[in-house]
Every structure is written in structure tokens, then in C-alpha cells.
Design an enzyme around this catalytic site. Sequence first.
Site, PDB file in Angstrom:
ATOM      1  N   ALA A   1       0.806  -1.218   0.000  1.00 24.74           N
ATOM      2  CA  ALA A   1       0.000   0.000   0.000  1.00 24.74           C
ATOM      3  C   ALA A   1       0.849   1.282   0.000  1.00 24.74           C
ATOM      4  O   ALA A   1       0.433   2.305  -0.544  1.00 24.74           O
ATOM      5  CB  ALA A   1      -0.932  -0.012   1.201  1.00 24.74           C
TER       6      ALA A   1
ATOM      7  N   THR B   1       0.643   5.574  -1.602  1.00 24.64           N
ATOM      8  CA  THR B   1       0.293   6.707  -0.731  1.00 24.64           C
ATOM      9  C   THR B   1       0.666   8.044  -1.378  1.00 24.64           C
ATOM     10  O   THR B   1      -0.035   9.034  -1.206  1.00 24.64           O
ATOM     11  CB  THR B   1       0.972   6.605   0.666  1.00 24.64           C
ATOM     12  OG1 THR B   1       2.375   6.431   0.472  1.00 24.64           O
ATOM     13  CG2 THR B   1       0.419   5.463   1.481  1.00 24.64           C
TER      14      THR B   1
ATOM     15  N   ASP C   1      -5.318  -1.279  -6.672  1.00 28.55           N
ATOM     16  CA  ASP C   1      -5.730  -0.020  -7.298  1.00 28.55           C
ATOM     17  C   ASP C   1      -5.460   0.084  -8.800  1.00 28.55           C
ATOM     18  O   ASP C   1      -5.897   1.033  -9.449  1.00 28.55           O
ATOM     19  CB  ASP C   1      -5.068   1.169  -6.575  1.00 28.55           C
ATOM     20  CG  ASP C   1      -3.545   1.027  -6.466  1.00 28.55           C
ATOM     21  OD1 ASP C   1      -2.918   0.529  -7.431  1.00 28.55           O
ATOM     22  OD2 ASP C   1      -2.978   1.421  -5.428  1.00 28.55           O
TER      23      ASP C   1
ATOM     24  N   HIS D   1      -3.743  -9.567  -4.504  1.00 33.79           N
ATOM     25  CA  HIS D   1      -5.024  -9.362  -3.817  1.00 33.79           C
ATOM     26  C   HIS D   1      -6.131  -8.900  -4.756  1.00 33.79           C
ATOM     27  O   HIS D   1      -7.144  -8.378  -4.314  1.00 33.79           O
ATOM     28  CB  HIS D   1      -4.837  -8.373  -2.660  1.00 33.79           C
ATOM     29  CG  HIS D   1      -3.951  -8.919  -1.576  1.00 33.79           C
ATOM     30  ND1 HIS D   1      -3.275  -8.144  -0.668  1.00 33.79           N
ATOM     31  CD2 HIS D   1      -3.629 -10.198  -1.264  1.00 33.79           C
ATOM     32  CE1 HIS D   1      -2.576  -8.918   0.155  1.00 33.79           C
ATOM     33  NE2 HIS D   1      -2.765 -10.165  -0.191  1.00 33.79           N
TER      34      HIS D   1
ATOM     35  N   CYS E   1     -29.521  -9.617 -13.573  1.00 34.03           N
ATOM     36  CA  CYS E   1     -30.139 -10.904 -13.198  1.00 34.03           C
ATOM     37  C   CYS E   1     -30.556 -10.926 -11.730  1.00 34.03           C
ATOM     38  O   CYS E   1     -31.123 -11.899 -11.247  1.00 34.03           O
ATOM     39  CB  CYS E   1     -29.188 -12.065 -13.501  1.00 34.03           C
ATOM     40  SG  CYS E   1     -27.900 -12.295 -12.256  1.00 34.03           S
TER      41      CYS E   1
ATOM     42  N   THR F   1       5.600  -1.802   2.081  1.00 31.44           N
ATOM     43  CA  THR F   1       4.770  -2.838   2.706  1.00 31.44           C
ATOM     44  C   THR F   1       5.263  -3.091   4.122  1.00 31.44           C
ATOM     45  O   THR F   1       6.472  -3.134   4.373  1.00 31.44           O
ATOM     46  CB  THR F   1       4.768  -4.148   1.881  1.00 31.44           C
ATOM     47  OG1 THR F   1       4.105  -5.171   2.645  1.00 31.44           O
ATOM     48  CG2 THR F   1       6.157  -4.637   1.508  1.00 31.44           C
ATOM     49  N   SER F   2       4.311  -3.252   5.036  1.00 28.29           N
ATOM     50  CA  SER F   2       4.668  -3.535   6.426  1.00 28.29           C
ATOM     51  C   SER F   2       5.051  -5.000   6.595  1.00 28.29           C
ATOM     52  O   SER F   2       5.510  -5.395   7.666  1.00 28.29           O
ATOM     53  CB  SER F   2       3.488  -3.186   7.348  1.00 28.29           C
ATOM     54  OG  SER F   2       2.373  -3.977   7.002  1.00 28.29           O
TER      55      SER F   2
HETATM   56  P1  NAD Z   1       0.431  -1.602   5.053  1.00 27.81           P
HETATM   57  O1  NAD Z   1      -0.563  -0.477   5.129  1.00 27.81           O
HETATM   58  O2  NAD Z   1       0.366  -2.671   6.077  1.00 27.81           O
HETATM   59  O3  NAD Z   1       1.904  -0.993   5.133  1.00 27.81           O
HETATM   60  C1  NAD Z   1       2.301   0.069   4.329  1.00 27.81           C
HETATM   61  C2  NAD Z   1       3.762   0.336   4.622  1.00 27.81           C
HETATM   62  O4  NAD Z   1       4.233   1.292   3.690  1.00 27.81           O
HETATM   63  C3  NAD Z   1       4.025   0.906   6.014  1.00 27.81           C
HETATM   64  O5  NAD Z   1       5.109   0.221   6.576  1.00 27.81           O
HETATM   65  C4  NAD Z   1       4.365   2.382   5.735  1.00 27.81           C
HETATM   66  O6  NAD Z   1       5.312   2.893   6.637  1.00 27.81           O
HETATM   67  C5  NAD Z   1       4.933   2.313   4.352  1.00 27.81           C
HETATM   68  N1  NAD Z   1       4.753   3.513   3.535  1.00 27.81           N
HETATM   69  C6  NAD Z   1       3.699   4.358   3.454  1.00 27.81           C
HETATM   70  N2  NAD Z   1       3.901   5.301   2.524  1.00 27.81           N
HETATM   71  C7  NAD Z   1       5.136   5.071   2.015  1.00 27.81           C
HETATM   72  C8  NAD Z   1       5.925   5.693   0.996  1.00 27.81           C
HETATM   73  N3  NAD Z   1       5.492   6.776   0.330  1.00 27.81           N
HETATM   74  N4  NAD Z   1       7.149   5.165   0.727  1.00 27.81           N
HETATM   75  C9  NAD Z   1       7.623   4.085   1.395  1.00 27.81           C
HETATM   76  N5  NAD Z   1       6.921   3.451   2.361  1.00 27.81           N
HETATM   77  C10 NAD Z   1       5.684   3.924   2.656  1.00 27.81           C
HETATM   78  O7  NAD Z   1       0.335  -2.165   3.596  1.00 27.81           O
HETATM   79  P2  NAD Z   1       0.548  -3.621   3.027  1.00 27.81           P
HETATM   80  O8  NAD Z   1       1.761  -4.239   3.634  1.00 27.81           O
HETATM   81  O9  NAD Z   1       0.429  -3.503   1.573  1.00 27.81           O
HETATM   82  O10 NAD Z   1      -0.685  -4.478   3.578  1.00 27.81           O
HETATM   83  C11 NAD Z   1      -1.979  -3.942   3.628  1.00 27.81           C
HETATM   84  C12 NAD Z   1      -3.054  -4.613   2.808  1.00 27.81           C
HETATM   85  O11 NAD Z   1      -3.934  -3.574   2.442  1.00 27.81           O
HETATM   86  C13 NAD Z   1      -2.600  -5.210   1.533  1.00 27.81           C
HETATM   87  O12 NAD Z   1      -3.169  -6.461   1.508  1.00 27.81           O
HETATM   88  C14 NAD Z   1      -3.254  -4.373   0.417  1.00 27.81           C
HETATM   89  O13 NAD Z   1      -3.933  -5.202  -0.478  1.00 27.81           O
HETATM   90  C15 NAD Z   1      -4.300  -3.538   1.090  1.00 27.81           C
HETATM   91  N6  NAD Z   1      -4.365  -2.102   0.689  1.00 27.81           N
HETATM   92  C16 NAD Z   1      -4.223  -1.738  -0.617  1.00 27.81           C
HETATM   93  C17 NAD Z   1      -4.265  -0.375  -0.978  1.00 27.81           C
HETATM   94  C18 NAD Z   1      -4.097  -0.031  -2.427  1.00 27.81           C
HETATM   95  O14 NAD Z   1      -4.477  -0.803  -3.303  1.00 27.81           O
HETATM   96  N7  NAD Z   1      -3.505   1.136  -2.731  1.00 27.81           N
HETATM   97  C19 NAD Z   1      -4.446   0.602   0.000  1.00 27.81           C
HETATM   98  C20 NAD Z   1      -4.616   0.200   1.334  1.00 27.81           C
HETATM   99  C21 NAD Z   1      -4.559  -1.168   1.665  1.00 27.81           C
END
Ligand code: NAD
Length: 235
Positions: free
Chosen positions: A19, A23, A101, A116, A147, A185-186
Site C-alpha cells: 500500500a 500513498t 488499485d 489481492h 439478473c 509494505t509492512s
Molecule cells: P500496510 O498499510 O500494512 O503498510 C504500508 C507500509 O508502507 C508501512 O510500513 C508504511 O510505513 C509504508 N509507507 C507508506 N507510505 C510510504 C511511501 N510513500 N514510501 C515508502 N513506504 C511507505 O500495507 P501492506 O503491507 O500492503 O498491507 C496492507 C493490505 O492492504 C494489503 O493487503 C493491500 O492489499 C491492502 N491495501 C491496498 C491499498 C491499495 O491498493 N492502494 C491501500 C490500502 C490497503
Amino acid sequence: MDLQSIINESKNIVFFGGAGVSTESGIPDFRSVDGLYNQKYDYPPEQILSHTFFVRNTAEFYRFYQDKMLCLDVEPNAAHYKLAELEKAGKLSAVVTQNIDGLHQKAGSKKVYELHGSVHRNYCTKCGKFFDAEYIKAAEGVPKCECGGVIKPDVVLYEEPLDDRTVNGAVKAIRNCDTMIIAGTSLKVYPAAGLINYFSGKHLVLINLEQTNADSLADLAIHGKVGEVLGKIKV
Ligand code: NAD
């Protein structure tokens, strides 16, 4: 070795993202301070985005989903564009993403394993007819097919398994790559996070705002914004 040098000497990069990659495009992630988990809802997002909740509280699921998950007026950022450029230059073989997305494809990436699923694909649970994301966004209440069937987004909800073909493709790409870049990703959502265990290449790079528990495995861990970091790379 810095990131530019690693990329210069790599011939087969796989990018694994979450995610945090989106951001900088304005889509909140789940776990950072501004993420969805810190906003206020009647139920936690993890509960709303579960299969059981979708079946039992479909209307409530869609109220949250249409409001928070369906971000359709967003654009790719420098990270998405740079990855597409690296693929075009023959240096990157695949993007493996936890995001739903569609921004990698919008930026021009061709080989994308969406672990996902995607908000851009939606199917009637009764007859299987396809609907795009705009149809879901415009629907009032629970989106339904002609339907009468309820439409379900092709996203993997909690309690649901990942698609075998997508996982197998991602595993193969990771097994064969010489460099893996993990970003935004966390690494807390399984089984997706476990995919990094298949990497046995030369360079493991981590780009994340905060520390993750894979930092110690990486030969390079960069704490910063992935768009800003990748944006500076020369292909
Ligand atoms: P997560 O929210 O658990 O972790 C996001 C990580 O990214 C955090 O550690 C954060 O510190 C870091 N982060 C945030 N902005 C950043 C940037 N600009 N540069 C570098 N690091 C940054 O996300 P995850 O691990 O992907 O798991 C969450 C679940 O949520 C996934 O399964 C995903 O499918 C879903 N999700 C998807 C979206 C999307 O499609 N954009 C949005 C929200 C959640």
C-alpha cells in the site's frame, strides 16, 4: 553499494510492493499514522474487508468500500512510472503487488501479479457477468446485476485464498530474479509477505518509511518515500 549501482548491474529485477507504493498518489495505506486503520469506522477495516462481513453485511461493506477503497480519480506516481520504465528497458521482469488499485498498469507496467486482485474487475455472484469499477462507484446501495445477483469485487478479502495462478507466477518471478526490491509494505499480511522467502538472488533492497522486520535480511535498506527514491534512478 547504492541503489543506482545495484540497478545498473541487475538484469532481472522483481519489485514487490504494498500500500505504501500508492500513498504518494493519495491512496491511504492501512497501517501508517494517516492510514485507514487510524481512521474512525463502526468496525475495523480488517473486519469489514472479510468474506464473512461481505456475506452478512453487504450494504455496510459497500458503504466502506465505495468510500475508502474505490479511489478512481488517482494517478500513478514516480514509483509506478519508474518501474514501467525499467520493465520497458528490459531490466525488470515483474511487479508483484498487494495493491488493488491498478496504478501499475495505468503507469504502463505489463507484467503485474496482483496478489489481492483489483477493484477494476467485478463479477456477478449469480451469473458471472463482468462489471467495471465505475459501475460499482456509481451504484446506490449494493451493486446488483440485471439478473438480480449481488456483484462482488475481484479482490481477495480476509478469509479468502489467493489465486493459485497469480501466486505461482509471482513465486516463479521471484525465484528467477537477481535483484528484489521490496517497498511500501509492512510485511504483516500473509501469505503475501511470505513470498520474499523464495528470493535467492544477489541483492535484496528494502524501501520503506519505517523499519520492517526484513530490514536485517536486506543488503540495502532505505528509509524514505518510494516515489522519491525510485524517481531519482536513471534507467
Ligand atoms: P500496510 O498499510 O500494512 O503498510 C504500508 C507500509 O508502507 C508501512 O510500513 C508504511 O510505513 C509504508 N509507507 C507508506 N507510505 C510510504 C511511501 N510513500 N514510501 C515508502 N513506504 C511507505 O500495507 P501492506 O503491507 O500492503 O498491507 C496492507 C493490505 O492492504 C494489503 O493487503 C493491500 O492489499 C491492502 N491495501 C491496498 C491499498 C491499495 O491498493 N492502494 C491501500 C490500502 C490497503
